[in-house]
Design a protein around this motif. Structure first.
Motif, PDB file in Angstrom:
ATOM      1  N   ASP A 124       7.518  20.694 -11.662  1.00 30.81           N
ATOM      2  CA  ASP A 124       6.900  19.985 -10.542  1.00 30.81           C
ATOM      3  C   ASP A 124       5.459  20.454 -10.337  1.00 30.81           C
ATOM      4  O   ASP A 124       4.543  19.637 -10.144  1.00 30.81           O
ATOM      5  CB  ASP A 124       7.704  20.203  -9.261  1.00 30.81           C
ATOM      6  N   GLN A 125       5.256  21.775 -10.363  1.00 34.23           N
ATOM      7  CA  GLN A 125       3.907  22.314 -10.190  1.00 34.23           C
ATOM      8  C   GLN A 125       3.010  21.948 -11.364  1.00 34.23           C
ATOM      9  O   GLN A 125       1.819  21.636 -11.188  1.00 34.23           O
ATOM     10  CB  GLN A 125       3.979  23.826 -10.012  1.00 34.23           C
ATOM     11  N   PHE A 126       3.568  21.966 -12.558  1.00 31.92           N
ATOM     12  CA  PHE A 126       2.844  21.584 -13.768  1.00 31.92           C
ATOM     13  C   PHE A 126       2.359  20.139 -13.638  1.00 31.92           C
ATOM     14  O   PHE A 126       1.179  19.827 -13.862  1.00 31.92           O
ATOM     15  CB  PHE A 126       3.783  21.748 -14.969  1.00 31.92           C
ATOM     16  N   ALA A 127       3.248  19.257 -13.237  1.00 35.85           N
ATOM     17  CA  ALA A 127       2.892  17.847 -13.101  1.00 35.85           C
ATOM     18  C   ALA A 127       1.790  17.667 -12.057  1.00 35.85           C
ATOM     19  O   ALA A 127       0.845  16.891 -12.262  1.00 35.85           O
ATOM     20  CB  ALA A 127       4.119  17.027 -12.730  1.00 35.85           C
ATOM     21  N   ALA A 128       1.906  18.365 -10.945  1.00 35.49           N
ATOM     22  CA  ALA A 128       0.909  18.231  -9.884  1.00 35.49           C
ATOM     23  C   ALA A 128      -0.459  18.749 -10.319  1.00 35.49           C
ATOM     24  O   ALA A 128      -1.492  18.266  -9.830  1.00 35.49           O
ATOM     25  CB  ALA A 128       1.378  18.976  -8.640  1.00 35.49           C
ATOM     26  N   ALA A 129      -0.485  19.712 -11.239  1.00 37.89           N
ATOM     27  CA  ALA A 129      -1.744  20.337 -11.655  1.00 37.89           C
ATOM     28  C   ALA A 129      -2.520  19.519 -12.678  1.00 37.89           C
ATOM     29  O   ALA A 129      -3.728  19.723 -12.847  1.00 37.89           O
ATOM     30  CB  ALA A 129      -1.454  21.730 -12.230  1.00 37.89           C
TER      31      ALA A 129
END
Length: 463
Positions: free
Chosen positions: A403-408
């Motif tokens: 999720d954090q990867f996608a948001a970044a």
């Protein structure tokens, strides 16, 4: 276990006998020798126990099971190849329509068309049509069922040259929620034909598809593994975008697995593991792939001249990892984006984690968005972020990472690809089918399946 134990099944002995009598195919129940194999899907986290699995023999069987599901109120799942990341091919306590015995393939090499039943896999179809030097594009995995990949869109090795799988779909025979067998094509039931080209399994159970075939015989392709640096990743994507439309790439930025053909000192290091295919003239293909070889000194170079069907390699079907994933579209992967990809992959200790990059464009983008239910025609690059996890305690850790990867990731253009969605619910259905596409699908759903019988999918609710 007594396979007629209603307390275990959720079905009484009379209902079991009734259902079994309806079918020309077979009924598989808990306690049967075939049960555990029949309920197994590719997503390793899925361990559902259906009340019954109907391994149907024909469209009439499909209609009977649909009718039984309506009458009983049991949840209905539909399985072709079992590759749904969300595990939609199996229900917990419900009924499964298992299409694997529907395997008839009729090829017309002169008209360049094929009728294929929906239990076939991409590898089986491709091998059979390859005898005539013809092909339809189906993903990049031999064992994927043609049913699911077609209904969701179909991104694969021929996408840039010949479009998505749905762009080569000419007709389909399907059983609708009222048990009727109907033909959907440009002339018959055009609303349904529009909806099943990207709308998934929301509108019925397709028993066979008619596809357009293209002349595809020789190819240059295989695996190319390069060291993963920001420059290599960004330049690889740039070359893939500039390449002839005959060439398609699937680039996996990942920690190198302990493959026997990789030097031991590379194991665990970040690499760009690419599958490349140029579907066309050998000499032109060699020139095209040479540009990728020149990006860095290859760690592995297995690119070679081949017949198209050879790109579908044998698989270890026993490998069923439990994974979490996020899918999104971006309009570019520059050096900064490549650096973010490497930083996130380096920060994780999951034994398998990757960022998969697929350059689209070409024939996909030339189809008007209103022509099918696939709403992301102008998307340039499809990204899939994935991590394996080990048990339910580990799952939220890995889910937070993707999720954090996608948001970044920068340069996002909105939307997601339905065939890559898992069951985590992080993406809403409006991201798959935005705006007018979603509204039109909901209206067709209301006409064709007002009670939402076909709901074990990325569900479009009736409007």
């Amino acid at each position: 276990m007594d396979s007629n134990d209603s307390s275990t099944l959720g079905l009484g002995s009379r209902e079991i006998a009734e259902l079994r009598q309806m079918l020309k195919g077979s009924l598989i129940l808990p306690g049967d020798d075939l049960y555990d194999n029949a309920r197994t899907v590719v997503q390793g986290a899925i361990d559902r126990r259906p009340a019954a699995i109907a391994r149907v023999a024909n469209a009439a069987d499909v209609a009977q099971v649909i009718g039984f599901a309506r009458q009983s109120g049991l949840e209905l799942a539909v399985r072709s190849g079992g590759h749904s990341p969300a595990g939609h091919g199996v229900s917990d306590g419900g009924l499964v329509i298992d299409l694997r015995e529907l395997r008839t393939l009729t090829i017309d090499p002169e008209k360049r068309t094929a009728w294929a039943e929906s239990g076939l896999t991409a590898g089986e179809y491709t091998a059979a049509t390859g005898v005539y030097s013809l092909a339809t594009g189906f993903g990049d995995t031999a064992s994927v069922g043609i049913g699911g990949i077609t209904l969701g869109g179909g991104v694969g090795y021929l996408t840039r040259k010949y479009g998505l799988t749905i762009d080569n779909l000419l007709a389909a025979d399907l059983v609708t929620a009222d048990g009727q067998l109907v033909r959907a094509d440009a002339g018959a039931n055009p609303d349904l034909f529009w909806a099943i080209r990207g709308g998934g399994g929301n509108f019925g159970v397709v028993t066979r598809f008619q596809y357009r075939l293209h002349p595809v015989s020789t190819a240059v392709g295989g695996m190319l593994i390069l060291p993963a640096t920001p420059d290599v990743i960004a330049n690889f994507v740039a070359e893939a975008e500039a390449a002839p439309e005959e060439l398609t790439t699937v680039a996996n930025v990942m920690a190198a697995p302990p493959m026997p053909f990789l030097p031991p000192e590379v194991h665990g290091k970040l690499v760009l593991m690419a599958l490349i295919l140029y579907a066309g003239d050998i000499e032109a293909g060699e020139r095209a792939v040479a540009r990728f070889r020149a990006l860095a000194s290859p760690l592995v170079d297995q690119l070679h001249a081949m017949r198209y069907a050879e790109i579908f390699q044998p698989e270890d079907t026993s490998f069923r990892p439990a994974t979490v994933a996020r899918t999104l579209y971006v309009d570019r992967i520059d050096r900064a984006a490549a650096g973010i990809i490497l930083d996130y992959l380096q920060a994780s200790n999951a034994p398998l984690r990757l960022a998969q990059l697929r350059v689209l464009g070409g024939a996909v983008a030339r189809v008007p968005v209103e022509e099918t239910a696939y709403a992301h025609r102008q998307a340039r690059i499809l990204v899939n972020l994935l991590s394996i996890y080990n048990g339910e305690v580990d799952r939220p850790v890995r889910q937070a990472w993707v999720d954090q990867f996608a948001a970044a990731l920068p340069h996002q253009t909105g939307g997601v690809y339905v065939n890559f969605l898992d069951g985590a619910g992080r993406n809403g259905i409006h991201e798959v089918y935005p705006g007018e596409t979603g509204q039109r699908l909901a209206q067709i759903k209301a006409r064709r399946d007002p009670d939402n019988l076909f709901r074990l999918n990325h569900n479009i609710k009736p409007m």
